[in-house]
Design a protein around this motif. Structure first.
Motif, PDB file in Angstrom:
ATOM      1  N   THR A   1       8.353   4.995   0.924  1.00 50.67           N
ATOM      2  CA  THR A   1       7.468   4.684  -0.193  1.00 50.67           C
ATOM      3  C   THR A   1       7.279   3.185  -0.346  1.00 50.67           C
ATOM      4  O   THR A   1       6.161   2.694  -0.509  1.00 50.67           O
ATOM      5  CB  THR A   1       8.041   5.260  -1.504  1.00 50.67           C
ATOM      6  OG1 THR A   1       8.162   6.682  -1.377  1.00 50.67           O
ATOM      7  CG2 THR A   1       7.148   4.930  -2.679  1.00 50.67           C
ATOM      8  N   ILE A   2       8.369   2.444  -0.275  1.00 47.17           N
ATOM      9  CA  ILE A   2       8.304   0.986  -0.439  1.00 47.17           C
ATOM     10  C   ILE A   2       7.502   0.337   0.683  1.00 47.17           C
ATOM     11  O   ILE A   2       6.607  -0.477   0.444  1.00 47.17           O
ATOM     12  CB  ILE A   2       9.724   0.388  -0.503  1.00 47.17           C
ATOM     13  CG1 ILE A   2      10.424   0.832  -1.796  1.00 47.17           C
ATOM     14  CG2 ILE A   2       9.665  -1.140  -0.421  1.00 47.17           C
ATOM     15  CD1 ILE A   2      11.889   0.451  -1.871  1.00 47.17           C
TER      16      ILE A   2
ATOM     17  N   VAL B   1       0.461   9.373  -6.273  1.00 45.79           N
ATOM     18  CA  VAL B   1      -0.670   9.365  -7.198  1.00 45.79           C
ATOM     19  C   VAL B   1      -0.917   7.951  -7.718  1.00 45.79           C
ATOM     20  O   VAL B   1      -2.058   7.457  -7.715  1.00 45.79           O
ATOM     21  CB  VAL B   1      -0.419  10.326  -8.378  1.00 45.79           C
ATOM     22  CG1 VAL B   1      -1.536  10.212  -9.417  1.00 45.79           C
ATOM     23  CG2 VAL B   1      -0.313  11.769  -7.873  1.00 45.79           C
ATOM     24  N   PHE B   2       0.163   7.280  -8.133  1.00 44.40           N
ATOM     25  CA  PHE B   2       0.010   5.911  -8.650  1.00 44.40           C
ATOM     26  C   PHE B   2      -0.449   4.962  -7.546  1.00 44.40           C
ATOM     27  O   PHE B   2      -1.328   4.123  -7.769  1.00 44.40           O
ATOM     28  CB  PHE B   2       1.333   5.418  -9.237  1.00 44.40           C
ATOM     29  CG  PHE B   2       1.285   3.969  -9.661  1.00 44.40           C
ATOM     30  CD1 PHE B   2       0.609   3.603 -10.818  1.00 44.40           C
ATOM     31  CD2 PHE B   2       1.885   2.991  -8.889  1.00 44.40           C
ATOM     32  CE1 PHE B   2       0.541   2.265 -11.200  1.00 44.40           C
ATOM     33  CE2 PHE B   2       1.819   1.653  -9.266  1.00 44.40           C
ATOM     34  CZ  PHE B   2       1.152   1.289 -10.426  1.00 44.40           C
ATOM     35  N   GLY B   3       0.147   5.095  -6.354  1.00 48.51           N
ATOM     36  CA  GLY B   3      -0.204   4.213  -5.248  1.00 48.51           C
ATOM     37  C   GLY B   3      -1.671   4.335  -4.863  1.00 48.51           C
ATOM     38  O   GLY B   3      -2.349   3.324  -4.610  1.00 48.51           O
TER      39      GLY B   3
ATOM     40  N   ALA C   1      -4.318   1.274  -5.263  1.00 50.04           N
ATOM     41  CA  ALA C   1      -5.019   0.784  -4.077  1.00 50.04           C
ATOM     42  C   ALA C   1      -6.533   0.896  -4.234  1.00 50.04           C
ATOM     43  O   ALA C   1      -7.276  -0.057  -3.955  1.00 50.04           O
ATOM     44  CB  ALA C   1      -4.555   1.550  -2.840  1.00 50.04           C
ATOM     45  N   THR C   2      -7.005   2.039  -4.707  1.00 50.36           N
ATOM     46  CA  THR C   2      -8.459   2.212  -4.841  1.00 50.36           C
ATOM     47  C   THR C   2      -9.012   1.368  -5.983  1.00 50.36           C
ATOM     48  O   THR C   2     -10.144   0.883  -5.905  1.00 50.36           O
ATOM     49  CB  THR C   2      -8.824   3.694  -5.032  1.00 50.36           C
ATOM     50  OG1 THR C   2      -8.093   4.244  -6.148  1.00 50.36           O
ATOM     51  CG2 THR C   2      -8.496   4.496  -3.782  1.00 50.36           C
ATOM     52  N   PHE C   3      -8.211   1.147  -7.028  1.00 52.57           N
ATOM     53  CA  PHE C   3      -8.634   0.262  -8.122  1.00 52.57           C
ATOM     54  C   PHE C   3      -8.824  -1.161  -7.602  1.00 52.57           C
ATOM     55  O   PHE C   3      -9.826  -1.830  -7.904  1.00 52.57           O
ATOM     56  CB  PHE C   3      -7.598   0.279  -9.244  1.00 52.57           C
ATOM     57  CG  PHE C   3      -7.829  -0.770 -10.295  1.00 52.57           C
ATOM     58  CD1 PHE C   3      -8.815  -0.607 -11.265  1.00 52.57           C
ATOM     59  CD2 PHE C   3      -7.071  -1.940 -10.300  1.00 52.57           C
ATOM     60  CE1 PHE C   3      -9.040  -1.586 -12.225  1.00 52.57           C
ATOM     61  CE2 PHE C   3      -7.290  -2.924 -11.255  1.00 52.57           C
ATOM     62  CZ  PHE C   3      -8.278  -2.750 -12.221  1.00 52.57           C
ATOM     63  N   LEU C   4      -7.852  -1.639  -6.815  1.00 50.16           N
ATOM     64  CA  LEU C   4      -7.951  -2.993  -6.256  1.00 50.16           C
ATOM     65  C   LEU C   4      -9.102  -3.118  -5.268  1.00 50.16           C
ATOM     66  O   LEU C   4      -9.775  -4.158  -5.206  1.00 50.16           O
ATOM     67  CB  LEU C   4      -6.634  -3.380  -5.586  1.00 50.16           C
ATOM     68  CG  LEU C   4      -5.437  -3.562  -6.523  1.00 50.16           C
ATOM     69  CD1 LEU C   4      -4.158  -3.784  -5.713  1.00 50.16           C
ATOM     70  CD2 LEU C   4      -5.661  -4.722  -7.484  1.00 50.16           C
TER      71      LEU C   4
ATOM     72  N   ILE D   1       3.918  -1.667   0.381  1.00 54.29           N
ATOM     73  CA  ILE D   1       3.787  -3.068   0.803  1.00 54.29           C
ATOM     74  C   ILE D   1       2.672  -3.211   1.838  1.00 54.29           C
ATOM     75  O   ILE D   1       1.851  -4.131   1.777  1.00 54.29           O
ATOM     76  CB  ILE D   1       5.126  -3.581   1.380  1.00 54.29           C
ATOM     77  CG1 ILE D   1       6.165  -3.701   0.259  1.00 54.29           C
ATOM     78  CG2 ILE D   1       4.926  -4.926   2.090  1.00 54.29           C
ATOM     79  CD1 ILE D   1       7.566  -4.019   0.763  1.00 54.29           C
ATOM     80  N   LYS D   2       2.637  -2.286   2.800  1.00 52.15           N
ATOM     81  CA  LYS D   2       1.642  -2.377   3.869  1.00 52.15           C
ATOM     82  C   LYS D   2       0.230  -2.209   3.329  1.00 52.15           C
ATOM     83  O   LYS D   2      -0.688  -2.956   3.683  1.00 52.15           O
ATOM     84  CB  LYS D   2       1.946  -1.300   4.921  1.00 52.15           C
ATOM     85  CG  LYS D   2       1.234  -1.524   6.260  1.00 52.15           C
ATOM     86  CD  LYS D   2       1.690  -2.833   6.892  1.00 52.15           C
ATOM     87  CE  LYS D   2       1.080  -3.065   8.260  1.00 52.15           C
ATOM     88  NZ  LYS D   2       1.667  -2.186   9.281  1.00 52.15           N
ATOM     89  N   ILE D   3       0.043  -1.239   2.452  1.00 52.56           N
ATOM     90  CA  ILE D   3      -1.288  -0.990   1.893  1.00 52.56           C
ATOM     91  C   ILE D   3      -1.765  -2.174   1.067  1.00 52.56           C
ATOM     92  O   ILE D   3      -2.894  -2.655   1.217  1.00 52.56           O
ATOM     93  CB  ILE D   3      -1.266   0.297   1.045  1.00 52.56           C
ATOM     94  CG1 ILE D   3      -1.131   1.522   1.968  1.00 52.56           C
ATOM     95  CG2 ILE D   3      -2.527   0.409   0.183  1.00 52.56           C
ATOM     96  CD1 ILE D   3      -0.810   2.810   1.237  1.00 52.56           C
ATOM     97  N   LEU D   4      -0.891  -2.691   0.212  1.00 49.68           N
ATOM     98  CA  LEU D   4      -1.279  -3.829  -0.624  1.00 49.68           C
ATOM     99  C   LEU D   4      -1.518  -5.089   0.207  1.00 49.68           C
ATOM    100  O   LEU D   4      -2.413  -5.882  -0.102  1.00 49.68           O
ATOM    101  CB  LEU D   4      -0.212  -4.090  -1.684  1.00 49.68           C
ATOM    102  CG  LEU D   4      -0.081  -3.003  -2.763  1.00 49.68           C
ATOM    103  CD1 LEU D   4       1.077  -3.321  -3.695  1.00 49.68           C
ATOM    104  CD2 LEU D   4      -1.374  -2.846  -3.549  1.00 49.68           C
ATOM    105  N   SER D   5      -0.757  -5.259   1.279  1.00 44.39           N
ATOM    106  CA  SER D   5      -0.936  -6.442   2.126  1.00 44.39           C
ATOM    107  C   SER D   5      -2.308  -6.429   2.798  1.00 44.39           C
ATOM    108  O   SER D   5      -2.950  -7.475   2.929  1.00 44.39           O
ATOM    109  CB  SER D   5       0.182  -6.535   3.176  1.00 44.39           C
ATOM    110  OG  SER D   5       0.085  -5.501   4.135  1.00 44.39           O
TER     111      SER D   5
END
Length: 230
Positions: free
Chosen positions: A213-214, A131-133, A137-140, A218-222
């Motif tokens: 999870t980690i 939920v947080f991820g 991601a969508t906020f960014l 990392i992959k999504i944010l990258s």
């Protein structure tokens, strides 16, 4: 007649995959492809018995499995109009394919995301980190690209020619966010459809483990920061 093909990546989903395949509205779908992502159980046999076309992708990774499904479509010159991506864990409701493809058929959308960010999502069907991820991601994506997404949900539909134009490359956890970022960059028409979501059968290979999870985070944010620098 609109030609629609479903691609389902699956790793050790012998308990759920038949439910997924059987609940797909067959009158709408021309072919259901299950990509067996190096399962150690009977996922492939169960999927085949349910009537799916089963492919093998021994390289572990969600993106690898999706790309294998696309390669099969291209190699066999199937020329679909729409591709639907769906998970094999039975957390999604396959019968909602009817609703997910409607914006493409009726409003000429290029990409439709099945959003789980609504009251139809069952309690505990997503972990707190999921939920947080998704929120982060969508906020960014909205902050950097003015993208109007609320979810990175795997249940989605996209015009086949638009999917090819995206030149998808991610082999693992970043597949969904890559598709959404590239769709925004290409100025595709996109929207979301609220979908139901239930607790999956079995343990998640991503959010169900600390490592998964980690690495997914990392992959999504990258991908997001990579595109923000372009």
């Amino acid at each position: 007649m609109t030609k629609i093909i479903v691609i389902i990546p699956a790793y050790n989903e012998e308990q759920s995959i038949a439910n997924v395949v059987n609940d797909i509205p067959k009158h709408l779908i021309d072919e259901v492809i299950v990509v067996n992502n190096n399962s150690t159980d009977t996922t492939a046999q169960v999927a085949a018995n349910a009537g799916a076309t089963v492919l093998l992708e021994s390289r572990m990774g969600y993106g690898y499995a999706c790309l294998t499904g696309m390669e099969y479509i291209a190699t066999n010159n199937l020329h679909p109009d729409i591709i639907v991506f769906l998970d094999g864990d039975y957390s999604d409701y396959p019968e909602q394919i009817t609703e997910v493809i409607q914006p493409i058929l009726k409003d000429n959308m290029d990409l439709v995301i099945g959003s789980r960010n609504n009251s139809q999502r069952a309690k505990n069907s997503m972990t707190p980190q999921q939920v947080f991820g998704n929120w982060l991601a969508t906020f960014l994506m909205k902050l950097f690209f003015k993208a109007n997404f609320t979810d990175l949900g795997p249940f989605r539909a996209i015009k086949y020619n638009k999917l090819l134009a995206l030149n998808m490359t991610d082999k693992t956890y970043g597949w969904t966010v890559e598709m959404q970022l590239k769709a925004v960059k290409h100025k595709f028409n996109y929207t979301e459809v609220p979908v139901k979501y239930r607790e999956r059968i079995g343990v998640s290979k991503v959010s169900g483990t600390i490592k998964g999870t980690i690495f997914a985070g990392i992959k999504i944010l990258s991908w997001i920061f990579k595109y923000s620098l372009k």
